[in-house]
Design a protein around this motif. Structure first.
Motif, short mmCIF file in Angstrom:
data_model
loop_
_atom_site.label_atom_id
_atom_site.label_comp_id
_atom_site.label_asym_id
_atom_site.label_seq_id
_atom_site.Cartn_x
_atom_site.Cartn_y
_atom_site.Cartn_z
N GLN A 45 -2.96 -2.00 -9.21
CA GLN A 45 -4.03 -2.75 -8.56
C GLN A 45 -5.41 -2.14 -8.77
O GLN A 45 -6.40 -2.66 -8.27
CB GLN A 45 -3.73 -2.86 -7.06
N LEU A 46 -5.44 -1.00 -9.48
CA LEU A 46 -6.72 -0.36 -9.74
C LEU A 46 -7.48 -1.14 -10.79
O LEU A 46 -6.90 -1.71 -11.70
CB LEU A 46 -6.52 1.05 -10.28
N ASP A 47 -8.78 -1.09 -10.70
CA ASP A 47 -9.61 -1.67 -11.74
C ASP A 47 -9.76 -0.62 -12.84
O ASP A 47 -10.26 0.47 -12.58
CB ASP A 47 -10.98 -2.03 -11.16
N PRO A 48 -9.29 -0.92 -14.06
CA PRO A 48 -9.36 0.10 -15.12
C PRO A 48 -10.79 0.53 -15.41
O PRO A 48 -11.02 1.61 -15.97
CB PRO A 48 -8.72 -0.57 -16.34
N ARG A 49 -11.77 -0.29 -15.01
CA ARG A 49 -13.16 0.05 -15.30
C ARG A 49 -13.70 1.13 -14.38
O ARG A 49 -14.80 1.62 -14.56
CB ARG A 49 -14.03 -1.20 -15.19
N LEU A 50 -12.86 1.47 -13.34
CA LEU A 50 -13.28 2.49 -12.38
C LEU A 50 -13.62 3.80 -13.09
O LEU A 50 -14.64 4.43 -12.83
CB LEU A 50 -12.15 2.71 -11.38
N GLY A 51 -12.73 4.21 -14.02
CA GLY A 51 -12.94 5.45 -14.76
C GLY A 51 -14.18 5.34 -15.64
O GLY A 51 -14.98 6.28 -15.74
N GLU A 52 -14.35 4.14 -16.27
CA GLU A 52 -15.52 3.95 -17.13
C GLU A 52 -16.81 4.03 -16.32
O GLU A 52 -17.81 4.59 -16.77
CB GLU A 52 -15.42 2.60 -17.84
N ALA A 53 -16.75 3.45 -15.12
CA ALA A 53 -17.94 3.49 -14.26
C ALA A 53 -18.31 4.93 -13.98
O ALA A 53 -19.48 5.32 -14.06
CB ALA A 53 -17.66 2.75 -12.96
N ALA A 54 -17.31 5.75 -13.68
CA ALA A 54 -17.57 7.16 -13.40
C ALA A 54 -18.16 7.83 -14.63
O ALA A 54 -19.09 8.64 -14.54
CB ALA A 54 -16.28 7.85 -12.97
N ASN A 62 -17.78 13.82 -16.49
CA ASN A 62 -16.90 14.03 -17.63
C ASN A 62 -15.49 13.63 -17.24
O ASN A 62 -15.18 13.51 -16.05
CB ASN A 62 -17.02 15.46 -18.18
N PRO A 63 -14.62 13.33 -18.22
CA PRO A 63 -13.32 12.74 -17.90
C PRO A 63 -12.53 13.52 -16.84
O PRO A 63 -11.93 12.92 -15.95
CB PRO A 63 -12.60 12.76 -19.25
N ALA A 64 -12.54 14.85 -16.93
CA ALA A 64 -11.76 15.64 -15.97
C ALA A 64 -12.31 15.44 -14.55
O ALA A 64 -11.55 15.25 -13.61
CB ALA A 64 -11.80 17.12 -16.35
N LEU A 107 -10.51 13.77 -11.28
CA LEU A 107 -10.36 14.47 -10.01
C LEU A 107 -11.10 13.78 -8.86
O LEU A 107 -10.64 13.78 -7.72
CB LEU A 107 -10.84 15.92 -10.13
N LYS A 108 -12.26 13.18 -9.19
CA LYS A 108 -13.09 12.63 -8.11
C LYS A 108 -12.79 11.15 -7.86
O LYS A 108 -13.10 10.63 -6.80
CB LYS A 108 -14.58 12.76 -8.48
N VAL A 109 -12.28 10.46 -8.88
CA VAL A 109 -12.09 9.01 -8.71
C VAL A 109 -10.60 8.63 -8.76
O VAL A 109 -10.03 8.17 -7.77
CB VAL A 109 -12.87 8.21 -9.77
N THR A 110 -9.96 8.86 -9.92
CA THR A 110 -8.60 8.35 -10.10
C THR A 110 -7.62 8.98 -9.12
O THR A 110 -6.86 8.27 -8.45
CB THR A 110 -8.13 8.63 -11.54
N LEU A 111 -7.65 10.31 -9.02
CA LEU A 111 -6.69 10.99 -8.15
C LEU A 111 -6.81 10.53 -6.69
O LEU A 111 -5.81 10.15 -6.08
CB LEU A 111 -6.84 12.51 -8.28
#
Lengths: 265, 287
Positions: B180-189, B195-197, B201-205
């Protein structure tokens, strides 16, 4: 970095699938073994173990008992659990959150402990009817699955649809049968499937509640495996697996496996 | 969610009575067939030959043998949970991102094992892990080992079998959240300069935390009380609380001792539920 994450997640998914299928492949392969050892077949295939399933000592009564208990406990839990889920999701009940948590809680409790608890309990009240005792116990096993699925399903159901049905001239029972039950059919299907499997495969609760004459299939199966592990058990399991593959294909068409996995789509 | 519960809305009596009646059968089943038996078990665990007694708990909690039995159960649950999480967490992302047939196929792989009896799956692992089994042959063929490694009736066999049986229960709750997550969440970050890590840690986890907590709690509570898997894959060499309970009731007829072991196991399960609901509340995720 992003590529790496994608590779890692796909590798994990492929590994998980192969890992989960490995024992099932072994079971299916062993069922065609030409030799009387529960092992991977070497040289040739044979169907002899399939014809032997019915001749296992006490197999038919055990299968019938397990099916009976699983079907009846699923049906009762479906009715009782759905009624409770309606009360909970409509929010008209004080303490409904506590009831919801309590209804799902047996899922997380050790089955073995419930088994000995019920054994003591039946003994102390002098309840010796093992068939009804088993059925009552399996209600506790199946109810959490039904409650969890139906609470999720009903929280997405628009109850004003029933009122719409009433406005359009349906009576109360009619609008429930014609509007609510069809709309909830996927949830009923998922709840029944999980509930049936939980009861049908239960060992830790049943083992304390059965006597010499009433043994469920899982108890018989462990006994067969400990006594003489020949491929007959593999043949039986392969039939059950084939049936499940068929059920999953139907469920995927009807509901979608994503929805079965608990996502709202 | 952290705020105090709102005062229940004022309801007319008939509505409340209907809701009460609807939930009554389920509540009665729960009370009569679940709460009362467990309460009785608690009572039995405190009985000795002359009424009230702490003897069962004393034996369980002070004998080195039984302390190691409790630790065995906890260790099995900890290792199983960690292993299934390491496989299941990344796997649920791939399953959630997969489309159409691939997704159904992988979900089918998660559901299908639930239809095979635990007993039969555990037995299949005894075949796979035998000295002359496929795993040993493959490892030897690849030149990784020179002679068969003894795996069956070892802790390796136990962990492999237990992770196998409980893996779907880790993946399914995490998948339900990830899907149910929006895959763009990581891109937004990433666009905001993380940076990806850091983005992970701050968004996906944090947003997948409710699924993680549900999966971890479920796998831990299932594996801490597992009975069939340890019995078939390692046996007497690795006594667990579940095996102790079964033995006390089915073989040695020591109900008070078995009940006390049951209460200990139950307490672990209840602790897991309480902890998970507390963590679940403090990490509400995005809703």
């Amino acid at each position: 970095m992003k590529q790496l994450a994608i590779i890692v997640s796909w590798a994990a998914a492929v590994f998980a699938c192969l890992f989960l299928l490995a024992p099932l492949v072994v079971i299916a392969a062993a069922s065609f073994s030409p030799t009387p050892v529960f092992d991977l077949p070497t040289g040739g295939a044979s169907l002899r173990w399939y014809s032997r399933i019915g001749t296992l000592d006490g197999f038919w009564p055990a299968l019938w008992l397990s099916v009976e208990i699983a079907v009846l406990s699923t049906l009762i839990s479906l009715v009782v659990g759905t009624l409770a889920a309606i009360a909970i999701t409509r929010g008209k009940l004080p303490g409904s959150e506590i009831l919801a948590a309590a209804l799902v809680s047996p899922l997380m409790m050790p089955g073995l402990v419930l088994g000995i608890g019920l054994l003591q309990y039946y003994r102390s009240v002098g309840f010796t009817a093992s068939w009804s005792g088993l059925l009552l116990a399996h209600l506790v096993i199946t109810l959490p699955y039904v409650a969890r699925t139906m609470i999720a399903g009903l929280s997405r159901f628009d109850f004003t649809l029933i009122e719409a049905g009433l406005t359009l001239g349906c009576t109360w029972p009619q609008s429930i049968v014609r509007v609510m039950i069809p709309a909830l059919a996927p949830s009923f299907l998922i709840a029944s499937l999980f509930s049936f499997l939980a009861s049908f495969d239960n060992y830790p609760v049943s083992i304390f509640l059965t006597d010499v004459r009433t043994k469920t299939l899982p108890i018989k199966m462990l006994q067969y495996i400990e006594e003489a592990p020949d491929p007959t058990i593999a043949a039986l399991s392969t039939i059950i697996l084939a049936g499940t593959v068929a059920l999953l294909l139907i469920a995927d068409r009807a509901v979608g496996l994503s929805r079965m996995a608990g996502t709202a789509e | 969610m952290t705020e105090a519960m709102p005062a229940p809305p004022k309801l007319s009596d008939p509505e409340r009575r209907t809701a009460f009646l609807l939930s009554l059968p389920a509540a009665m089943i729960l009370l009569i067939m679940f709460i009362l038996p467990l309460g009785l078990l608690l009572g039995v665990s405190f009985t000795g030959p002359e009424g009230f007694s702490l003897a069962a708990y004393q034996r369980l909690l002070t004998t080195p043998h039984y302390l190691s039995v409790i630790w065995n159960s906890l260790k099995l649950a900890l290792v199983t949970t960690a292993l299934t999480f390491l496989i299941g967490y990344p796997a649920s992302f791939a399953i959630a991102r997969a489309r159409g047939g691939w997704r159904s196929l992988m979900l089918g792989c998660l559901f299908l094992p639930l239809a095979a009896s635990v007993i039969v799956k555990a037995f299949a692992w005894t075949i796979l892990l035998r000295s002359d089994g496929i795993i040993n042959s493959t490892l030897m063929l690849l030149g990784i080992i020179d002679e068969p490694v003894r795996m069956i009736f070892t802790q390796t066999a136990l962990i492999v079998g237990s992770a196998n049986v409980f893996l779907p229960f880790m993946i399914l709750p995490i998948f339900a959240v990830v899907a149910q997550l929006d895959p763009r969440l990581g891109e937004a970050a990433a666009m905001l300069g993380a940076n990806p890590a850091v983005a992970f840690l701050k968004v996906t986890l944090p947003v997948t935390m409710p699924g993680i907590i549900a999966g971890v709690a479920l796998v831990f509570s299932l594996s801490v009380s597992a009975y069939v898997v340890p019995t078939l894959l390692i046996g007497e060499r690795y006594p667990t609380l579940a095996a102790t309970i079964a033995k006390a009731y089915l073989l040695t007829q020591q109900p008070a001792f078995g009940a006390a072991a049951g209460v200990v196991l139950l307490s672990i399960a209840i602790a897991v539920v309480i902890l998970s609901s507390r963590f679940g509340r403090s990490s509400g995720g995005l809703s």
